[in-house]
Design an enzyme around this catalytic site. Structure first.
Site, PDB file in Angstrom:
ATOM      1  N   HIS A 132       0.845  -1.200   0.000  1.00 42.25           N
ATOM      2  CA  HIS A 132       0.000   0.000   0.000  1.00 42.25           C
ATOM      3  C   HIS A 132       0.883   1.254   0.000  1.00 42.25           C
ATOM      4  O   HIS A 132       0.531   2.264  -0.611  1.00 42.25           O
ATOM      5  CB  HIS A 132      -0.884   0.026   1.246  1.00 42.25           C
ATOM      6  CG  HIS A 132      -2.066  -0.878   1.184  1.00 42.25           C
ATOM      7  ND1 HIS A 132      -3.124  -0.675   0.331  1.00 42.25           N
ATOM      8  CD2 HIS A 132      -2.360  -2.009   1.893  1.00 42.25           C
ATOM      9  CE1 HIS A 132      -4.028  -1.621   0.519  1.00 42.25           C
ATOM     10  NE2 HIS A 132      -3.591  -2.445   1.460  1.00 42.25           N
ATOM     11  N   ASP A 139      -7.296  -2.776  -1.366  1.00 40.30           N
ATOM     12  CA  ASP A 139      -8.254  -3.512  -0.547  1.00 40.30           C
ATOM     13  C   ASP A 139      -9.635  -3.216  -1.109  1.00 40.30           C
ATOM     14  O   ASP A 139     -10.001  -2.037  -1.267  1.00 40.30           O
ATOM     15  CB  ASP A 139      -8.202  -3.048   0.911  1.00 40.30           C
ATOM     16  CG  ASP A 139      -6.881  -3.383   1.595  1.00 40.30           C
ATOM     17  OD1 ASP A 139      -6.159  -4.263   1.100  1.00 40.30           O
ATOM     18  OD2 ASP A 139      -6.589  -2.753   2.628  1.00 40.30           O
ATOM     19  N   GLU A 203      -5.916 -12.197   4.025  1.00 40.54           N
ATOM     20  CA  GLU A 203      -6.918 -11.125   3.932  1.00 40.54           C
ATOM     21  C   GLU A 203      -7.663 -11.288   2.610  1.00 40.54           C
ATOM     22  O   GLU A 203      -7.097 -11.058   1.537  1.00 40.54           O
ATOM     23  CB  GLU A 203      -6.249  -9.741   3.973  1.00 40.54           C
ATOM     24  CG  GLU A 203      -5.499  -9.459   5.272  1.00 40.54           C
ATOM     25  CD  GLU A 203      -4.768  -8.113   5.234  1.00 40.54           C
ATOM     26  OE1 GLU A 203      -4.531  -7.582   4.133  1.00 40.54           O
ATOM     27  OE2 GLU A 203      -4.431  -7.613   6.310  1.00 40.54           O
ATOM     28  N   HIS A 206      -7.459  -8.107   0.242  1.00 41.59           N
ATOM     29  CA  HIS A 206      -6.188  -7.487  -0.150  1.00 41.59           C
ATOM     30  C   HIS A 206      -5.582  -8.174  -1.373  1.00 41.59           C
ATOM     31  O   HIS A 206      -5.446  -9.397  -1.408  1.00 41.59           O
ATOM     32  CB  HIS A 206      -5.205  -7.565   1.018  1.00 41.59           C
ATOM     33  CG  HIS A 206      -3.854  -6.974   0.716  1.00 41.59           C
ATOM     34  ND1 HIS A 206      -3.453  -5.755   1.211  1.00 41.59           N
ATOM     35  CD2 HIS A 206      -2.816  -7.433  -0.027  1.00 41.59           C
ATOM     36  CE1 HIS A 206      -2.221  -5.491   0.789  1.00 41.59           C
ATOM     37  NE2 HIS A 206      -1.819  -6.502   0.024  1.00 41.59           N
TER      38      HIS A 206
END
Length: 223
Positions: A132, A139, A203, A206
Site C-alpha cells: 500500500h 483492498d 486477507e 487485499h
C-alpha cells in the site's frame, strides 16, 4: 492559443484545489482510480471511523490512488467482473497509503494488546512498508446492483483465520463460513487473478499488483 491552454489551465486549477496528500501522490505519478474508471466505487475506510482503529486516520484523503500499471490491472479486473456478473461493481476500501498512516496502524496494535512478535500478522512493519505504501496494493470488495457489499463472511480488516483465504476450506468444514460466502470471495478473486493480481493468503480483501521487492525497486515509498 487560449483554446489550447484552457484545458491545461483547468487541470492545473483542479490540482491546486486538491489536499496536499493528493498533490503529493499525483506528483509521484500515481493515478486517481475513478479518473480511469468512474464505475469503480470508493469508500476509504481509514477516512472514516469504520475501521479496526475506530478512528479517522486519513484526515484529507478521500480518493483512491494507485500506481498507473496497478490501475490498469484494476480496470481490467473490473471489466472481467462486469462481463461475468453484470450489475456487480468493485468497492475500494483502501489503496495507496502514506507510510505515516502505516505507523498509526502499527502503533494501534500495541494499544489493542497485540504481542510484538505477532504484529506483522496484522500490519506490515512501517520500517519495511506495505505494498500500500508503494501504491501497488488495493483492498476491495464487490457490491451488487443495489450497491450492497456481498457477504464475504467477515468485515474488512477482520483479524483471524475466518478472513484467511488459505483457511476457507477448514472454516467451511467447521461451519464457520458458508459456501455462499466462499463463492462470493471467489467472484472477487477470480476477476483480480485474471488481471494479474496476487492473492493475499490472510486477507480476502487485499490484492497486490506485484511483489514488494518489485514495488520497492520501481517506486519510492509514499511518505
Amino acid at each position: 492559443m487560449f483554446i489550447l491552454l484552457a484545458p491545461f489551465l483547468g487541470y492545473a486549477q483542479s490540482v491546486r484545489n486538491l489536499p496536499e496528500v493528493e498533490k503529493d501522490m499525483i506528483a509521484k505519478g500515481l493515478t486517481d482510480v475513478q479518473k480511469a474508471d468512474p464505475t469503480i466505487r470508493v469508500e476509504l475506510k481509514y477516512a472514516t471511523d469504520d475501521n479496526f482503529m475506530k478512528k479517522k486516520v486519513y484526515q484529507e484523503l478521500q480518493r483512491a490512488y494507485l500506481q498507473k500499471e496497478t490501475v490498469q490491472k484494476l480496470v481490467a479486473a473490473h471489466q472481467f467482473l462486469k462481463e461475468k456478473h453484470p450489475g456487480y461493481r468493485f468497492l475500494i476500501y483502501d489503496a495507496a497509503r502514506p507510510n505515516s498512516v502505516q505507523y498509526h496502524l502499527w502503533n494501534r496494535l500495541d494499544e489493542m494488546g497485540i504481542a510484538k512478535e505477532d504484529k506483522t500478522k496484522y500490519v506490515a512493519d512501517p520500517k519495511i512498508g506495505s505494498n500500500h505504501n508503494f501504491g501497488c496494493a488495493v483492498d476491495l470488495t464487490v457490491v451488487d446492483d443495489h450497491g450492497k457489499p456481498l457477504d464475504m463472511g467477515t468485515p474488512f480488516d477482520f483479524f483471524g483465520p475466518l478472513a484467511y483465504p488459505r483457511a476457507e476450506q477448514e472454516m467451511l468444514k467447521k461451519g464457520k463460513l458458508t459456501q455462499k460466502q466462499v463463492d462470493n470471495r471467489e467472484i472477487l478473486r477470480s476477476a483480480m487473478k485474471k488481471a494479474g493480481f496476487i492473492v493475499n493468503t490472510t486477507e480476502w480483501w487485499h490484492f497486490d499488483s506485484m511483489s514488494k521487492a518489485q514495488a520497492r525497486a520501481r517506486y519510492g515509498m509514499i511518505r
